[in-house]
Design an enzyme around this catalytic site. Sequence first.
Site, PDB file in Angstrom:
ATOM      1  CG  HIS A  34      42.849  13.229 -13.951  1.00 49.03           C
ATOM      2  ND1 HIS A  34      41.847  13.042 -13.022  1.00 49.03           N
ATOM      3  CD2 HIS A  34      43.198  11.980 -14.378  1.00 49.03           C
ATOM      4  CE1 HIS A  34      41.583  11.746 -12.899  1.00 49.03           C
ATOM      5  NE2 HIS A  34      42.394  11.079 -13.700  1.00 49.03           N
ATOM      6  CB  SER A  87      42.431   8.142 -12.025  1.00 50.44           C
ATOM      7  OG  SER A  87      41.607   8.267 -13.160  1.00 50.44           O
ATOM      8  CG  ASP A 136      40.917  16.686 -11.739  1.00 52.10           C
ATOM      9  OD1 ASP A 136      40.770  16.041 -12.787  1.00 52.10           O
ATOM     10  OD2 ASP A 136      41.227  16.175 -10.649  1.00 52.10           O
TER      11      ASP A 136
END
Length: 518
Positions: free
Chosen positions: A486, A225, A439
């Site tokens: 995610h 991320s 995701d």
Amino acid sequence: MTENEAGPSADPQQAPRSERIERSRAPGKFPLGYKQTFWQWWAGISPASAEHKVLSFVPYLEKAPTQEQTGMVAASDTAPDSSSKDDTSHSTSLAKITSQEEDPYGPRRWHSSLVKLPGAKGRALNEFSIERMGEPVQQNLVMLHGYGAGLGFFYKNFESLSRRQNWRVYALDMLGMGRSSRPTFRIHAKDHQAKISEAEDWFVDSLEAWRKERKLDKFTLLGHSLGGYMACAYALKYPGHLNKLILASPVGIPEDPYAVNSDMPEPEVSTMQSEFTQDQKSTTAGSLNGSPTRPPKPNAKDNNTPKPRPYPKWLVYLWDANISPFSFIRWSGPLGPRLVSGWTSRRFSQMPAAEAQALHDYAYSLFKQRGSGEYALAYILAPGAFARSPLIRRIGNVGSGEYIPETPASSSASTSSSTNVEKVREKGVPVTLLYGEHDWMDAAGGLAAVEKLKEAKRQRTIGLSREEASKDQGDVKCEVVKGAGHHVYLDGWQEFNDIMRREMGDVESRERRLVEQL
């Protein structure tokens, strides 16, 4: 954390806390009850204890070594708040060795330390590392977490990845996050682009200082991320040090779809709000990123698609005013654990009760800490998690930078003399992008990055002989982890670990081929 401190199985609070996490899975935006949230706030579990609890779920480890200093602050900065006052005068380095009798992949040395950064008063990175005993360290893997998180979230990966022979695994808390030092975040630049660069440098320069302190020349860098964004920024600013770059659901690749590219994913599919609303259970149904073995093609332009609804004015105001979401946790006092439960009860809904409770405690212990690196977000991302300086514009330059090779002679030479040393241009860096099947970060951005990197390699190898072109290491691929959201390293940890071990094996193979070509 002392060795005689009880692990998860010996915690006298385990039974009632397990019951609490079960209740937290009941419907409701903030499921933790008022009695339980006040108890947790009053108990005031420290970040060190919370991290220790999470790491104690690592197989074969149980009583994890955990250095106890959290959020060290420079003398010129504001004093830390009371939530970290109990973590300022303890050991900053603890280790444990698991023998072959208790660890079938051992012996391994598990080490927790606070690494002070050279030339930066009061700045240090919290580090957790694993090294196989009796083997020379030939490769290093460095892992970076996402926004507001900490190295403890990789607890499902440490044991598996450290099985690889001749590898040392490092996980770091980024500067101003996790249990690393939390100096005051300030931006001095006036220019728009300069502000972005200064915010990136806050993290990137600290990673480079840590690399020098650890005397690593080359390493493999994994970032998730925001950590993926910073890993890419590091590769661009400090070329010549990466054997491979692995970006796990990186934020900030695509352009803003409103202003630049209408073919990019819509905000309802790729926006940070999904990080706080997506249930972990929902990652088992309904695919956003298509086949787990082949990422989807970017959506074709559709003039009939309605224009996305703008973000609420209050959200834009808070974002532009740089009011961190964690500020609400700190301001809420006794209600803080209840607010955090709104995220943790969804994010960890499929985890075993004891692990979910440990992760909730860990998250709350980090969220309530003194604000620092979190304030960089508004300078790096616009509302909706689109980068103000999108990586898609820059990622093609990864593996094409110039650098001065580090040798014992060059490292001891003065800065003035090093300017006369001839620079070397990188011959590509292999890049792997990973996304979850469900995701909220659309893999279409990753596919666009793949095309950019492929074109960059083609340009680098124009005019070279076939033999010389084969030495370019700039291969790139994009994979999707089946059943994951995610947090690919956690939702689909088994497949993620398999992919990572293959990538680590690829690093070894590439190095052997390069040696053979010499």
